[in-house]
Motif scaffolding. Structure first.
Motif: not given
Length: 70
Positions: A67-68, A61-62
């Motif tokens: 990346v986002t 998730e991190d």
């Protein structure tokens, strides 16, 4: 409902992230994970096979968030 299960899973991830950050992987015992999330061992491991799977989910998730953000 599915929405409630997803919200609970996210609560677990958030609490686990705080525990892993504070105590490290080895130091974040199941007891500390229970305390941090406010949930029982059964509730935590209903969503995740074991502590390693939980750690990998937090890391994934991190990584996705990084990346986002870039």
């Amino acid at each position: 409902s599915q929405r409630r299960l997803e919200a609970r899973r996210q609560e677990i991830l958030d609490g686990a992230r705080a525990s892993f950050a504070r105590y490290g992987y080895e130091g974040a015992t199941v007891r500390l994970l229970e305390k941090e999330t406010g949930l029982s061992r059964g509730a935590i491991f209903h969503h995740f096979k074991d502590k390693e799977a939980l750690f990998i989910a937090v890391a994934t998730e991190d990584a996705d968030a990084m990346v986002t953000a870039s």
